[in-house]
Design a protein around this motif. Structure first.
Motif, short mmCIF file in Angstrom:
data_model
loop_
_atom_site.label_atom_id
_atom_site.label_comp_id
_atom_site.label_asym_id
_atom_site.label_seq_id
_atom_site.Cartn_x
_atom_site.Cartn_y
_atom_site.Cartn_z
N LEU A 18 -40.22 -17.65 14.60
CA LEU A 18 -40.15 -17.98 13.18
C LEU A 18 -41.52 -17.88 12.51
O LEU A 18 -42.50 -18.45 12.98
CB LEU A 18 -39.59 -19.39 13.00
CG LEU A 18 -39.45 -19.89 11.57
CD1 LEU A 18 -38.51 -19.01 10.77
CD2 LEU A 18 -38.97 -21.34 11.56
N VAL A 67 -34.20 -24.75 8.37
CA VAL A 67 -34.35 -23.31 8.50
C VAL A 67 -33.33 -22.81 9.52
O VAL A 67 -33.29 -23.29 10.65
CB VAL A 67 -35.77 -22.91 8.97
CG1 VAL A 67 -35.91 -21.40 9.03
CG2 VAL A 67 -36.83 -23.51 8.06
N TRP A 69 -32.53 -19.45 11.50
CA TRP A 69 -33.22 -18.20 11.79
C TRP A 69 -32.75 -17.62 13.11
O TRP A 69 -32.20 -18.31 13.94
CB TRP A 69 -34.73 -18.39 11.78
CG TRP A 69 -35.30 -19.21 12.89
CD1 TRP A 69 -35.36 -20.57 12.96
CD2 TRP A 69 -35.88 -18.73 14.10
NE1 TRP A 69 -35.95 -20.96 14.12
CE2 TRP A 69 -36.29 -19.85 14.84
CE3 TRP A 69 -36.12 -17.47 14.62
CZ2 TRP A 69 -36.91 -19.75 16.08
CZ3 TRP A 69 -36.73 -17.35 15.85
CH2 TRP A 69 -37.12 -18.48 16.57
N SER A 70 -32.97 -16.31 13.23
CA SER A 70 -32.58 -15.62 14.45
C SER A 70 -33.42 -14.37 14.63
O SER A 70 -33.76 -13.69 13.67
CB SER A 70 -31.10 -15.24 14.40
OG SER A 70 -30.70 -14.65 15.62
N HIS A 81 -37.16 -10.81 13.12
CA HIS A 81 -36.38 -12.04 12.92
C HIS A 81 -36.24 -12.24 11.42
O HIS A 81 -37.00 -11.71 10.63
CB HIS A 81 -37.03 -13.25 13.60
CG HIS A 81 -38.23 -13.76 12.86
ND1 HIS A 81 -39.47 -13.16 12.95
CD2 HIS A 81 -38.39 -14.81 12.03
CE1 HIS A 81 -40.34 -13.83 12.21
NE2 HIS A 81 -39.70 -14.85 11.63
N ASP A 82 -35.23 -12.99 11.05
CA ASP A 82 -35.03 -13.30 9.65
C ASP A 82 -34.62 -14.76 9.56
O ASP A 82 -34.14 -15.35 10.54
CB ASP A 82 -33.99 -12.39 9.02
CG ASP A 82 -34.11 -12.32 7.50
OD1 ASP A 82 -35.08 -12.87 6.94
OD2 ASP A 82 -33.21 -11.73 6.86
N TYR A 83 -34.79 -15.34 8.37
CA TYR A 83 -34.49 -16.76 8.22
C TYR A 83 -34.01 -17.06 6.80
O TYR A 83 -34.21 -16.29 5.87
CB TYR A 83 -35.73 -17.60 8.54
CG TYR A 83 -36.93 -17.31 7.67
CD1 TYR A 83 -37.12 -17.97 6.46
CD2 TYR A 83 -37.89 -16.38 8.06
CE1 TYR A 83 -38.23 -17.72 5.67
CE2 TYR A 83 -39.00 -16.12 7.27
CZ TYR A 83 -39.17 -16.79 6.09
OH TYR A 83 -40.25 -16.53 5.30
N ARG A 84 -33.36 -18.21 6.69
CA ARG A 84 -32.95 -18.77 5.40
C ARG A 84 -33.41 -20.21 5.38
O ARG A 84 -33.29 -20.94 6.37
CB ARG A 84 -31.43 -18.72 5.21
CG ARG A 84 -30.83 -17.32 5.26
CD ARG A 84 -31.30 -16.49 4.07
NE ARG A 84 -30.63 -15.20 4.01
CZ ARG A 84 -31.06 -14.09 4.59
NH1 ARG A 84 -32.16 -14.12 5.32
NH2 ARG A 84 -30.41 -12.96 4.49
#
Length: 159
Positions: A18, A67, A69-70, A81-84
């Protein structure tokens, strides 16, 4: 994105961890000053993919963000990786670092005008950001409609 399992698969941040340094606290607007106070994960059946659920605490104001994320499933050490983040900042002070400066300036103005419900100004700023991005990719034309035309970019590539 049709499924949360697609998070981080085709776009996102570099690396498989992350990018905390890019997260902005929605309460005090400090960027990247977090520590993880809770972590949970859910593994995808029949693969190594996992969704991470982190609660981060701001080192400045002690506010919390959640958060999701993956990392990409097949990154092999060089993945994405992306996250919200929830909640997200209500103010915008920076545009993504990898964007050209001119596009970022217009995008910030568009976002601020949306927040303030200045719909006409937001549309003009978003249009301007789009036009600059198209021109950076070689689009030609007398107006935005002509610049959006895929043949405009193809003509430039053929020259």
């Amino acid at each position: 994105m049709d499924s949360w399992w697609q998070l981080g698969e085709w776009y996102g941040q570099r690396g498989e961890e992350l990018a905390v340094y890019q997260i902005t606290c929605p309460f005090c607007m400090e960027r990247g000053n977090f520590k993880t106070v809770f972590h949970a994960e859910k593994k995808k059946p029949s693969s190594g993919k996992k969704l991470n659920f982190d609660t981060l605490e701001c080192g400045n104001c002690k506010g919390y963000v959640m958060v999701l994320w993956s990392a990409s499933e097949h990154g092999h050490g060089h993945g994405l990786h992306d996250y919200r983040v929830l909640p997200w900042p209500l103010r915008y002070e920076k545009y993504p670092e990898h964007w050209p400066e001119a596009i970022g300036r217009y995008w910030l103005q568009a976002k601020r005008n949306i927040r303030d419900e200045n719909w006409d100004a937001a549309a003009v700023m978003a249009r301007s950001a789009l036009q600059i991005a198209l021109r950076d990719h070689g689009a030609k034309g007398k107006n935005l409609k002509q610049e959006i035309d895929p043949e405009s970019v193809n003509r430039k590539a053929a020259d």
